[in-house]
Scaffold this motif. Structure first.
Motif, PDB file in Angstrom:
ATOM      1  N   GLY A 108       0.775   8.848   6.765  1.00  0.00           N
ATOM      2  CA  GLY A 108       1.661   7.744   7.124  1.00  0.00           C
ATOM      3  C   GLY A 108       1.400   6.497   6.306  1.00  0.00           C
ATOM      4  O   GLY A 108       2.332   5.773   5.941  1.00  0.00           O
ATOM      5  N   LEU A 109       0.125   6.232   5.984  1.00  0.00           N
ATOM      6  CA  LEU A 109      -0.212   5.063   5.169  1.00  0.00           C
ATOM      7  C   LEU A 109       0.337   5.193   3.756  1.00  0.00           C
ATOM      8  O   LEU A 109       0.803   4.204   3.164  1.00  0.00           O
ATOM      9  N   PHE A 169       5.507  10.202  14.227  1.00  0.00           N
ATOM     10  CA  PHE A 169       4.204   9.577  14.053  1.00  0.00           C
ATOM     11  C   PHE A 169       4.102   8.864  12.711  1.00  0.00           C
ATOM     12  O   PHE A 169       3.428   7.832  12.593  1.00  0.00           O
ATOM     13  N   THR A 170       4.765   9.376  11.698  1.00  0.00           N
ATOM     14  CA  THR A 170       4.797   8.693  10.406  1.00  0.00           C
ATOM     15  C   THR A 170       5.421   7.313  10.564  1.00  0.00           C
ATOM     16  O   THR A 170       4.942   6.327   9.992  1.00  0.00           O
ATOM     17  N   VAL A 213       2.885   4.946  12.316  1.00  0.00           N
ATOM     18  CA  VAL A 213       1.865   4.438  11.393  1.00  0.00           C
ATOM     19  C   VAL A 213       2.445   3.324  10.523  1.00  0.00           C
ATOM     20  O   VAL A 213       1.798   2.299  10.276  1.00  0.00           O
ATOM     21  N   ASN A 214       3.679   3.505  10.064  1.00  0.00           N
ATOM     22  CA  ASN A 214       4.329   2.473   9.260  1.00  0.00           C
ATOM     23  C   ASN A 214       4.519   1.183  10.051  1.00  0.00           C
ATOM     24  O   ASN A 214       4.278   0.090   9.543  1.00  0.00           O
ATOM     25  N   GLN A 258      -2.954  12.769   9.528  1.00  0.00           N
ATOM     26  CA  GLN A 258      -1.616  12.285   9.849  1.00  0.00           C
ATOM     27  C   GLN A 258      -1.514  10.782   9.592  1.00  0.00           C
ATOM     28  O   GLN A 258      -0.506  10.294   9.077  1.00  0.00           O
ATOM     29  N   VAL A 259      -2.573  10.042   9.944  1.00  0.00           N
ATOM     30  CA  VAL A 259      -2.593   8.598   9.686  1.00  0.00           C
ATOM     31  C   VAL A 259      -2.587   8.325   8.189  1.00  0.00           C
ATOM     32  O   VAL A 259      -1.835   7.469   7.701  1.00  0.00           O
ATOM     33  N   TYR A 289       1.405  11.185  -0.297  1.00  0.00           N
ATOM     34  CA  TYR A 289       1.888  11.775   0.953  1.00  0.00           C
ATOM     35  C   TYR A 289       1.997  13.295   0.835  1.00  0.00           C
ATOM     36  O   TYR A 289       1.538  14.046   1.704  1.00  0.00           O
ATOM     37  N   ALA A 305       0.977  -0.438  10.410  1.00  0.00           N
ATOM     38  CA  ALA A 305       0.399  -0.908   9.150  1.00  0.00           C
ATOM     39  C   ALA A 305       1.202  -2.066   8.551  1.00  0.00           C
ATOM     40  O   ALA A 305       0.635  -3.108   8.175  1.00  0.00           O
TER      41      ALA A 305
END
Length: 321
Positions: free
Chosen positions: A87-88, A194-195, A198-199, A83-84, A175, A202
Motif C-alpha cells: 500500500g505504501l 486495504f490498499t 494504507v493510502n 500488505q502495508v 507494488y 499515509a
C-alpha cells in the motif's frame, strides 16, 4: 487487488475472452477520464490532497463489498506487513502521478509511467533473482531510451517535472514486486480495500504535517461542495475501473489484454487535447512507440518463458489500487 490463480488460459471460452476485452476497453476509457478530472481539480486543490481524497472515496465505495463478501476478517488481509508495504508503494505512485499530471501534459505523464513493466523486469532479476535473458534486458534498455526521448534533455519536460511520473512508475513497480512475494489467499476485494486504507493513513499523515507547518505543497484546503463532488466522482470511477480490470483478467488471458492497456495513452491524448489543449509532438510519439513496443515484447517474452507474475495488467496507467 491482484489475485493469484492457477487458472489455465486454455480453459477460457471465446465468449469469456470477448467479455474480458470489452471490460478492459471500458476500463481504459475510465482511467484517463478520472485522470483528467484530477488534473483539472489539482489547480485548485493540492495534488497530495487530491490523491488522498481519491483513495478515501475508493475506500468508502469498496467497504460495503468487503463486508458483504469476506466480512469483518477481510478488513485486515494477511500477511499484514507486506500488505502495508504494498500500500505504501501505491501511495508513492498515487501522489507522484497526481503531481505529475498537474505540471505536464496528461499523455506525456501516462506514457512515462508505462516504463513500469520494464522496471519490474529489471527488479525481478536484481531483487527476486529471476532469470532475465539478454533479449529482455535489451528491451528494458531500449524502453528507457524511449522515456529519455519523451523528456529530452533541454526540453521543457526535463528536470524535476520529468521525475514525477518516473517516481510513479517506480512506486507501482515496487507494488508489483511485493505482490510477487505474497502467498496470501486474501480476497481481491479485501486487498483493494486495504490498499486504499494504507493510502488514506499515509497520505493523511502528510496532510496533517502540511496543516501544522502550512507548507503550501502539502497544506490541505477546504474543498467546496462542488469540489467534493468531483473528488467523489474520481473515487467512484477509479473503483469501477479497477473492478473491471480484475474481472477482465478473470475472463481473458494476460497476453490478450496487455496490448489493450496501452489504449489509455490514446484516451489521454484525446482528453488532453480537448480539455487542456495539449497534444504530443513528433518526438513524444516516437518515445511512446518505443515504450509500448518494448513493454509488449517484455510481457509476451515473460509469458512465453512462463514467468511467475500476478494475474494483472502489466500496467494500466499510473492508477493505483
Amino acid at each position: 487487488m491482484f489475485d493469484k490463480t492457477s487458472r489455465k488460459d486454455s480453459g477460457l471460452g471465446e465468449r469469456d475472452v470477448v467479455i474480458g476485452v470489452v471490460l478492459m476497453l471500458i476500463a481504459t476509457v475510465l482511467q484517463p477520464t478520472f485522470d483528467a478530472i484530477m488534473k483539472a481539480i489539482s489547480t485548485e486543490i493540492p495534488p497530495v490532497q487530491v490523491a488522498w481524497a481519491r483513495m478515501a472515496f475508493q475506500m468508502l465505495f469498496t467497504l460495503p463489498f468487503v463486508l458483504a463478501g469476506p466480512g469483518i476478517a477481510g478488513l485486515l488481509p494477511k500477511p499484514f506487513g507486506l500488505q502495508v508495504l504494498r500500500g505504501l508503494f501505491i501511495a508513492i505512485s498515487n501522489v507522484a502521478f497526481v503531481s505529475a499530471i498537474l505540471v505536464m501534459p496528461l499523455a506525456d505523464a501516462i506514457a512515462l509511467v508505462f516504463v513500469a513493466p520494464l522496471m519490474v523486469t529489471a527488479l525481478s532479476a536484481l531483487v527476486l533473482g529471476e532469470v532475465v535473458g539478454p533479449r529482455r534486458w535489451t528491451a528494458v534498455v531500449i524502453g528507457l531510451v524511449g522515456a529519455i526521448i519523451i523528456i529530452r534533455p533541454g526540453s521543457g519536460l526535463f528536470g524535476f517535472t520529468a521525475l514525477l511520473p518516473i517516481c510513479a512508475a517506480a512506486g507501482y513497480s515496487g507494488y508489483l514486486i511485493v505482490t510477487r512475494y505474497l502467498t496470501t489467499s486474501a480476497h481481491p476485494i479485501s486487498t483493494h480495500f486495504f490498499t486504499a486504507v494504507v493510502n488514506v493513513v499515509a497520505i493523511g499523515a502528510a496532510l496533517l504535517l502540511g496543516l501544522a507547518t502550512d507548507w503550501p505543497l502539502i497544506a490541505p484546503v477546504g474543498p467546496t461542495p462542488g469540489q467534493w463532488g468531483w473528488l467523489a466522482l474520481v473515487g467512484l470511477l477509479s473503483t469501477i475501473a479497477h473492478f473491471l480490470i480484475t474481472l477482465a483478467f478473470s475472463k481473458a488471458p494476460a497476453s490478450t489484454l496487455a496490448p489493450i492497456t496501452y489504449f489509455e495513452i490514446v484516451g489521454a491524448t484525446v482528453l488532453g487535447y480537448l480539455v487542456f489543449g495539449d497534444f504530443p509532438d513528433f518526438w513524444t510519439w516516437i518515445g511512446v512507440a518505443v515504450i509500448v513496443a518494448t513493454g509488449l515484447y517484455v510481457a509476451f517474452r515473460a509469458r512465453r518463458r512462463q514467468a511467475t507474475t500476478p494475474v494483472a495488467p502489466p500496467l494500466v496507467g499510473a492508477d493505483p489500487d
